[in-house]
Write a protein that holds these residues in place. Structure first.
Motif, PDB file in Angstrom:
ATOM      1  N   ASP A 251       0.876  -1.171   0.000  1.00 40.94           N
ATOM      2  CA  ASP A 251       0.000   0.000   0.000  1.00 40.94           C
ATOM      3  C   ASP A 251       0.913   1.221   0.000  1.00 40.94           C
ATOM      4  O   ASP A 251       1.465   1.584   1.036  1.00 40.94           O
ATOM      5  CB  ASP A 251      -0.910  -0.026   1.225  1.00 40.94           C
ATOM      6  CG  ASP A 251      -1.801   1.203   1.316  1.00 40.94           C
ATOM      7  OD1 ASP A 251      -1.872   1.962   0.322  1.00 40.94           O
ATOM      8  OD2 ASP A 251      -2.428   1.408   2.366  1.00 40.94           O
ATOM      9  N   LEU A 252       1.106   1.806  -1.181  1.00 44.97           N
ATOM     10  CA  LEU A 252       2.063   2.890  -1.354  1.00 44.97           C
ATOM     11  C   LEU A 252       1.328   4.221  -1.234  1.00 44.97           C
ATOM     12  O   LEU A 252       0.609   4.629  -2.139  1.00 44.97           O
ATOM     13  CB  LEU A 252       2.742   2.750  -2.728  1.00 44.97           C
ATOM     14  CG  LEU A 252       4.049   3.510  -2.973  1.00 44.97           C
ATOM     15  CD1 LEU A 252       4.746   2.954  -4.215  1.00 44.97           C
ATOM     16  CD2 LEU A 252       3.831   5.002  -3.129  1.00 44.97           C
ATOM     17  N   GLY A 253       1.505   4.871  -0.103  1.00 46.23           N
ATOM     18  CA  GLY A 253       0.857   6.157   0.134  1.00 46.23           C
ATOM     19  C   GLY A 253       1.831   7.302  -0.025  1.00 46.23           C
ATOM     20  O   GLY A 253       3.038   7.105  -0.130  1.00 46.23           O
ATOM     21  N   GLY A 254       1.294   8.510  -0.020  1.00 44.48           N
ATOM     22  CA  GLY A 254       2.153   9.675  -0.158  1.00 44.48           C
ATOM     23  C   GLY A 254       3.066   9.889   1.027  1.00 44.48           C
ATOM     24  O   GLY A 254       4.108  10.539   0.905  1.00 44.48           O
ATOM     25  N   THR A 255       2.716   9.327   2.184  1.00 44.15           N
ATOM     26  CA  THR A 255       3.528   9.475   3.401  1.00 44.15           C
ATOM     27  C   THR A 255       4.223   8.175   3.777  1.00 44.15           C
ATOM     28  O   THR A 255       5.433   8.152   4.004  1.00 44.15           O
ATOM     29  CB  THR A 255       2.649   9.958   4.570  1.00 44.15           C
ATOM     30  OG1 THR A 255       1.994  11.169   4.191  1.00 44.15           O
ATOM     31  CG2 THR A 255       3.485  10.189   5.816  1.00 44.15           C
ATOM     32  N   ASN A 256       3.466   7.078   3.856  1.00 43.90           N
ATOM     33  CA  ASN A 256       4.017   5.787   4.274  1.00 43.90           C
ATOM     34  C   ASN A 256       3.794   4.715   3.213  1.00 43.90           C
ATOM     35  O   ASN A 256       2.803   4.737   2.492  1.00 43.90           O
ATOM     36  CB  ASN A 256       3.368   5.331   5.583  1.00 43.90           C
ATOM     37  CG  ASN A 256       3.668   6.270   6.733  1.00 43.90           C
ATOM     38  OD1 ASN A 256       4.821   6.557   7.022  1.00 43.90           O
ATOM     39  ND2 ASN A 256       2.634   6.757   7.392  1.00 43.90           N
ATOM     40  N   SER A 257       4.722   3.777   3.160  1.00 44.58           N
ATOM     41  CA  SER A 257       4.582   2.573   2.331  1.00 44.58           C
ATOM     42  C   SER A 257       4.482   1.381   3.268  1.00 44.58           C
ATOM     43  O   SER A 257       5.419   1.089   4.016  1.00 44.58           O
ATOM     44  CB  SER A 257       5.797   2.406   1.404  1.00 44.58           C
ATOM     45  OG  SER A 257       5.839   3.424   0.434  1.00 44.58           O
ATOM     46  N   VAL A 258       3.333   0.691   3.233  1.00 39.04           N
ATOM     47  CA  VAL A 258       3.071  -0.409   4.151  1.00 39.04           C
ATOM     48  C   VAL A 258       3.044  -1.723   3.371  1.00 39.04           C
ATOM     49  O   VAL A 258       2.311  -1.850   2.379  1.00 39.04           O
ATOM     50  CB  VAL A 258       1.738  -0.201   4.893  1.00 39.04           C
ATOM     51  CG1 VAL A 258       1.498  -1.323   5.892  1.00 39.04           C
ATOM     52  CG2 VAL A 258       1.715   1.152   5.592  1.00 39.04           C
ATOM     53  N   PHE A 259       3.845  -2.687   3.808  1.00 36.02           N
ATOM     54  CA  PHE A 259       3.948  -3.984   3.154  1.00 36.02           C
ATOM     55  C   PHE A 259       3.282  -5.051   4.018  1.00 36.02           C
ATOM     56  O   PHE A 259       3.404  -5.039   5.240  1.00 36.02           O
ATOM     57  CB  PHE A 259       5.420  -4.377   2.970  1.00 36.02           C
ATOM     58  CG  PHE A 259       6.224  -3.413   2.156  1.00 36.02           C
ATOM     59  CD1 PHE A 259       6.406  -3.606   0.797  1.00 36.02           C
ATOM     60  CD2 PHE A 259       6.813  -2.303   2.744  1.00 36.02           C
ATOM     61  CE1 PHE A 259       7.156  -2.733   0.039  1.00 36.02           C
ATOM     62  CE2 PHE A 259       7.567  -1.406   2.001  1.00 36.02           C
ATOM     63  CZ  PHE A 259       7.736  -1.627   0.649  1.00 36.02           C
TER      64      PHE A 259
ATOM     65  N   THR B 124     -10.838   6.819  -1.100  1.00 38.12           N
ATOM     66  CA  THR B 124      -9.713   6.723  -0.166  1.00 38.12           C
ATOM     67  C   THR B 124      -9.262   8.135   0.193  1.00 38.12           C
ATOM     68  O   THR B 124      -9.107   8.988  -0.683  1.00 38.12           O
ATOM     69  CB  THR B 124      -8.536   5.936  -0.772  1.00 38.12           C
ATOM     70  OG1 THR B 124      -8.103   6.575  -1.990  1.00 38.12           O
ATOM     71  CG2 THR B 124      -8.954   4.507  -1.086  1.00 38.12           C
ATOM     72  N   LEU B 125      -9.078   8.362   1.480  1.00 37.70           N
ATOM     73  CA  LEU B 125      -8.657   9.664   1.979  1.00 37.70           C
ATOM     74  C   LEU B 125      -7.323   9.523   2.688  1.00 37.70           C
ATOM     75  O   LEU B 125      -7.196   8.759   3.634  1.00 37.70           O
ATOM     76  CB  LEU B 125      -9.700  10.224   2.955  1.00 37.70           C
ATOM     77  CG  LEU B 125     -11.110  10.430   2.402  1.00 37.70           C
ATOM     78  CD1 LEU B 125     -12.053  10.867   3.511  1.00 37.70           C
ATOM     79  CD2 LEU B 125     -11.103  11.460   1.278  1.00 37.70           C
ATOM     80  N   GLY B 126      -6.328  10.255   2.210  1.00 32.68           N
ATOM     81  CA  GLY B 126      -5.005  10.242   2.828  1.00 32.68           C
ATOM     82  C   GLY B 126      -4.285  11.508   2.422  1.00 32.68           C
ATOM     83  O   GLY B 126      -4.847  12.601   2.496  1.00 32.68           O
ATOM     84  N   THR B 127      -3.032  11.367   1.985  1.00 29.20           N
ATOM     85  CA  THR B 127      -2.314  12.522   1.463  1.00 29.20           C
ATOM     86  C   THR B 127      -3.095  13.158   0.315  1.00 29.20           C
ATOM     87  O   THR B 127      -3.101  14.373   0.139  1.00 29.20           O
ATOM     88  CB  THR B 127      -0.913  12.093   0.975  1.00 29.20           C
ATOM     89  OG1 THR B 127      -0.250  11.378   2.025  1.00 29.20           O
ATOM     90  CG2 THR B 127      -0.079  13.295   0.582  1.00 29.20           C
TER      91      THR B 127
ATOM     92  N   SER C 119      -8.796  15.812   1.275  1.00 27.92           N
ATOM     93  CA  SER C 119      -7.781  14.864   1.740  1.00 27.92           C
ATOM     94  C   SER C 119      -7.396  15.200   3.178  1.00 27.92           C
ATOM     95  O   SER C 119      -7.764  16.259   3.708  1.00 27.92           O
ATOM     96  CB  SER C 119      -6.542  14.948   0.853  1.00 27.92           C
ATOM     97  OG  SER C 119      -5.934  16.226   0.982  1.00 27.92           O
ATOM     98  N   ALA C 120      -6.646  14.313   3.816  1.00 26.69           N
ATOM     99  CA  ALA C 120      -6.131  14.614   5.160  1.00 26.69           C
ATOM    100  C   ALA C 120      -5.285  15.880   5.115  1.00 26.69           C
ATOM    101  O   ALA C 120      -5.358  16.739   6.013  1.00 26.69           O
ATOM    102  CB  ALA C 120      -5.311  13.431   5.675  1.00 26.69           C
ATOM    103  N   THR C 121      -4.492  16.023   4.063  1.00 29.29           N
ATOM    104  CA  THR C 121      -3.664  17.214   3.888  1.00 29.29           C
ATOM    105  C   THR C 121      -4.544  18.456   3.754  1.00 29.29           C
ATOM    106  O   THR C 121      -4.268  19.503   4.355  1.00 29.29           O
ATOM    107  CB  THR C 121      -2.800  17.066   2.621  1.00 29.29           C
ATOM    108  OG1 THR C 121      -2.209  15.777   2.599  1.00 29.29           O
ATOM    109  CG2 THR C 121      -1.711  18.115   2.570  1.00 29.29           C
ATOM    110  N   GLY C 122      -5.632  18.340   2.975  1.00 30.82           N
ATOM    111  CA  GLY C 122      -6.529  19.473   2.758  1.00 30.82           C
ATOM    112  C   GLY C 122      -7.285  19.875   4.004  1.00 30.82           C
ATOM    113  O   GLY C 122      -7.464  21.074   4.284  1.00 30.82           O
ATOM    114  N   VAL C 123      -7.735  18.887   4.778  1.00 29.75           N
ATOM    115  CA  VAL C 123      -8.457  19.186   6.019  1.00 29.75           C
ATOM    116  C   VAL C 123      -7.529  19.892   7.007  1.00 29.75           C
ATOM    117  O   VAL C 123      -7.937  20.872   7.677  1.00 29.75           O
ATOM    118  CB  VAL C 123      -9.043  17.895   6.629  1.00 29.75           C
ATOM    119  CG1 VAL C 123      -9.593  18.158   8.023  1.00 29.75           C
ATOM    120  CG2 VAL C 123     -10.140  17.338   5.725  1.00 29.75           C
TER     121      VAL C 123
END
Length: 212
Positions: free
Chosen positions: A14-22, A144-147, A195-199
């Motif tokens: 799961d490659l996100g703008g902040t973290n990559s989780v394997f 999906t809501l994140g970066t 997004s979390a960044t926008g909020v």
């Protein structure tokens, strides 16, 4: 014994703008081992990001019995092109925003296993349809809501990819004319607000302009 029984696991990223989780997962969707690294901090050097990922993966691959137990790897990533296995002009990735990155091939070459890649929200939609709350549903949308803000659209039980793999990017629908600058180059995109960044940005703006 079949090859599938000899190779009972797959790797998910799961490659996100902040973290990559394997995660290493079995056919029932049970997670056997996990690890994570920061997605950013490598400048525009995607090879350095992949090398850091492989180092983290080695530990959990050993935990499940080695690479011989791993059948394949799947990646969900921003601006992921399912057809080509590439990340293309991803505004929230410092090593992915300026061009086309053949990420599936980079991981496949390092690990020696097949690697598939798709948009992160599309991967979430497939996951929910297979293992989650959308089992049995034929028509739905996952947000999906994140970066950023991503969306995966399923119609008649089929994921909507479009002709180029980028159909259904609701995060880059313009919701306010001449609004906030988005990393994609346009102004007023949904993800600049929702997004979390926008909020967080909205909260900072409110605090700066109010004494409440």
């Amino acid at each position: 014994m079949t090859e599938d029984s000899l190779k009972p696991y797959v790797i998910g990223l799961d490659l996100g703008g902040t973290n990559s989780v394997f995660g290493i997962v079995d056919s029932r969707g049970d997670i056997k081992a996990t690890t994570a690294i920061k997605t950013q901090g490598y400048g525009d050097n995607v090879e350095a990001y992949v090398d850091a990922s492989i180092e983290a993966l080695k530990i959990i691959i050993d935990q499940v019995g080695g690479i011989d137990k791993i059948k394949a790897m799947g990646i969900g990533a921003p601006n992921g092109n399912y057809y080509n296995g590439t990340i293309e002009f991803a505004p929230n990735l410092e090593w992915g925003r300026n061009g086309v990155v053949p990420l599936a091939k980079l991981f496949s070459d390092k690990l020696g296993i097949p690697v598939a890649l798709t948009n992160d929200a599309n991967a979430a939609a497939i996951g929910e349809m297979t293992y989650g709350v959308a089992r049995g549903m034929k028509n739905f949308i996952v947000i999906t809501l994140g970066t950023g803000v991503g969306s995966g659209i399923v119609v008649n039980g089929q994921l909507v990819y479009g002709c180029d793999g980028f159909a259904g990017e609701l995060g880059h629908v313009i919701v306010k004319e001449n609004g906030r600058q988005c990393g994609c180059g346009r102004k007023g995109c949904l993800e600049t607000y929702c997004s979390a960044t926008g909020v967080a940005r909205s909260a900072r703006e409110f605090l700066a302009n109010s004494d409440e």
